[in-house]
Design a protein around this motif. Sequence first.
Motif, short mmCIF file in Angstrom:
data_model
loop_
_atom_site.label_atom_id
_atom_site.label_comp_id
_atom_site.label_asym_id
_atom_site.label_seq_id
_atom_site.Cartn_x
_atom_site.Cartn_y
_atom_site.Cartn_z
N THR B 94 0.83 -1.22 0.00
CA THR B 94 0.00 0.00 0.00
C THR B 94 0.87 1.26 0.00
O THR B 94 0.34 2.35 -0.12
N HIS B 189 -8.33 3.21 3.19
CA HIS B 189 -7.38 3.67 4.21
C HIS B 189 -8.14 4.32 5.38
O HIS B 189 -9.18 4.96 5.17
N ASP B 237 -7.15 -1.76 -0.30
CA ASP B 237 -5.82 -2.15 0.18
C ASP B 237 -5.56 -3.66 0.06
O ASP B 237 -4.43 -4.10 0.24
N ASN B 265 -3.57 4.00 -4.20
CA ASN B 265 -3.08 2.76 -4.81
C ASN B 265 -3.10 2.85 -6.34
O ASN B 265 -3.37 1.87 -7.03
N THR B 448 0.66 -7.56 3.86
CA THR B 448 0.30 -6.91 2.59
C THR B 448 1.58 -6.58 1.83
O THR B 448 2.40 -5.80 2.31
N GLU B 450 3.59 -5.47 -1.86
CA GLU B 450 3.41 -4.74 -3.12
C GLU B 450 4.73 -4.67 -3.89
O GLU B 450 5.53 -3.76 -3.67
#
Lengths: 463, 520
Positions: B94, B189, B237, B265, B448, B450
């Motif tokens: 995120t 968020h 997210d 995002n 999470t 990314e």
Amino acid sequence: MSKIVYPYIANSVPEIKERLLKKIGIESSEDIFKEIPEHLRFKGKMNIPGPYLSEYELKRHVEGLLSKNKSCSDYLNFLGGGTWQHYIPAVVDTIAGRDEFLTAYVGDSFADHGKFQALFETASMIGELVDMDVVNTPTYDWANAIAISCRMAARINGRRKVLLVGTISPGRLAVVDNYCKPDLTVELLKYDSETGLVDLNDLKNKVSEDVSAVYFENPSYLGFVEIQGELISKIVHDIGAEVIVGVDPTSLGVLTPPAQYGADIVCGELQPLGIHMQWGGGLSGFIATRDEKKYVAEYPSLMFGITTTIQEGEYGFGEVYYERTSYASRENGKDFIGTTTALYGIAAGVYMALMGPQGMRDLGIGIMQRSQYAMEILSEIKGVKVPLIKSPCFKEFIVNFDDAGKTVTEINRDLLAQNIFGGKDISCEFPVYGNSSLFCITEIHTKDDIKRLAVALDKVINN
Amino acid sequence: MVAKVRKNFQQAHWDEPIIYEMSIPGSRGILVPDPGKEIKERIKNPLNVLPTVMQRKDLPRLPELSQKHVLAHYLHLSQETLGSNITNDISEGTCTMKYNPRVNEVLVADPRFSELHPGQDEDTVQGILEIYYKFEQIIKEVSGMDKVTFQPGGGNHAVYTAASLVRAYWAERGKLEERNEVITTIFSHPCDAAAPSTAGFKVITLYPDEQGLPDIEALKKAVSHHTAAIFMTNPEDIGLYNPQVDQFVKLVHDVGGLCFYDQANANAFLGVTRARETGFDMCHFNVHKTFGAPHGSSGPANGAFCCTENLAKYLPSPSVEYDGKKYFLNFDHPDSIGKVREFMGTAGVILRAYAWTIMMGAEGLRETADISVINNNYLMKQLEGTPGLNYCFPDNGLRRQEQVRYTWEQLKEDTGVGTDDVNRRIADYGIEHYWTSHHPWVIPEPMTLEPCETYSVDDIDEYAAVVKQISKEAYETPELVKEAPHKSASHRRNDEAALDDPDKWALTWRAYEKKIKHLK
């Protein structure tokens, strides 16, 4: 897909892309973007300059744009009023430019131990300057810090009105207004135009059981020192409200820390502590209070505390009272928190550590010597009235041009022709002071700089 | 090729004292320029103008060190920090931890930028005004919106700006009391709830449907004549694109509400889909994430806030305009919400982002999007079959976009090792702690990740190998993971509860000395 190999995109090498797609078992990125309905897809091509693919071309292009600026390195600068030109030690730039600090983000204090310690130390040093035991991680700017302080006070005592010093800068006021508007009434206090000081009678008339807090500044936006701190605090405390004082920390080597004349909440600006002006982009605020739960519980900010670890003798750090924050509690948290200005906080810590107690003292004395000298020299010019306000000043002071036969706009235009940025025009912001501007003198100014200003002003006005 | 796992990694561990403990009275780190003889002779006692009560009695108790020792101390602290330019920071999902080019640091250090005062005459700041103006045109292209401000100091600040605009919109219509609700979704968020709340709105939070997408039926029940606006992220997210997003917009518009699109995002959608085509009235970008500017240990950042023409009159003042010959600041905005930050915002972030964006060009932005989603799906593939690891809503058949919310729920059940333990352990392999999720943890034991366009196939393989390695450790030697980190700059805290205890917390060194040190 693009045939270009981008230096910033490791997997833009065509063969690697193919390998990845094969491994995933798809033909192209379209097999992923298929989740976005066709009618929501952007069909055109974005009109964006570039690409400037080679670093040389890019740098040359941007430097071409920057060459259209004239900076305070090129010209002699007397502008202040919320962003100030001070000397920035090379060590500060070195540390603030370290990729570790520059590119870290929200990692916990094990791998990011240094980030936590650096910000804890900054809080510790600010705490010494303002004489408070609790300091937060940085806010967006001083204005944001005032606004948060007001909202904290309102939550502490449940009252809904704040009184702000009438000499607050319009820019700062606009931020505070916007941030307080939903819940609080913001009212300005009258001031004595001869001294700039808070009108105590007006304060006494306005304080009441519904006033949550009173805010004043030292030094004020107009440069003078509010010397009635104790009296103001007494009046405010008598009705059970909070005293909030905003400070420029460069003054705190010589001026009494606000906690010692009654401040309950202190806020201010870190930019003058080693952060480049960057067209106003260098701002970074702070808030400090006593170490009492009623205050700590109301900060919206992240706050870093020191603790111990399982390793004997090792310091550890962590988030204090995290549940307060909107990260933890969404709309039930205190206001909201996000990415603010941590790197500036680290830079300010390096600056304070370099300066030390004597450095901050020397800075304050040197600034006051220069600004008083400048007032004397400028007062000798026909058509110039200075000082206008009968109160001691720190690094800024009002210069009046009512008798100069020119407006501040005209004077500043003519100074600019001599490669000088004249003082900030306040004739619209504070009409009570007539055709005036706010000049800022710091440790960067030499006797010759001040004399050059005097000669230029004399020429502009009297030739 | 076998993925590299840095089994012998050891972070710098300087056991660095607090700077106050290094203080040697009388030492100086830097000297302040002397005013010179003439000034000092003329102004002998500058403090005399101050009443005694305003003269500081004691010197501020700052540390006293020679310059080398200040430098070394902070270099040590920097080495005890893992910036994303140094490590494999797929971790902070995120947050889009992309490469922050060094050339942009050279540009912001140029005195023709760094030494600009915001009060300078417009003729002397034509360069930075042009950069602002041109970057606004870029953001308009990327969003499809009509007007942009760069005054907000970060993403959450931009969301607060949105909430302020919503207030101004309803206040002008005299309906602020009636339009008192803002709707958001739980995977948006936290600021999409907290900022409207700060702006005085009641917040209604929608939970996901069985597919993990925002529940449109829940929205139908939530909208009413009280709806001031919806604030929603997309993709959320957890990495799922909401294909009905335009229907959400329509439902809110049908009751007269405004729609704000949190584009934090957006990295994987540059040139792919935009707020405009989706029907939103407002959106924002985290310039420090999507457009290549560094995160600065948590700022300075910038939140580019965008809106349609009909809301533009409420934007913070001033705006940057161009009359065909000259760039200028326009302060003539009588309906403006005022200001959210002094002056023009974090100009250094805008300068860096402008440079990053024009280096890439339109095609490069699109390549950024493509590689981001490919990298993410490749990482998912590499993590398949990791014991104890799953991802949320695994059976919905939807392709994940730029990030994935994984869950260690199974691992926790099997071994007692939870995501916080894994997260500490990952640092032992030279990798920054990962982002679990905001609270509440709707997805249990979350992680999470990314892997944005910056990361190479080797980085992704390394990351997957480390995750698998820790999973293996959790099953075989759970204590090793629970007691981690072992090779970080610092170890586990003894007493987490102390940080919430007013008698034990210490937020400054002086508080520590008063409250804790004497107990030792």
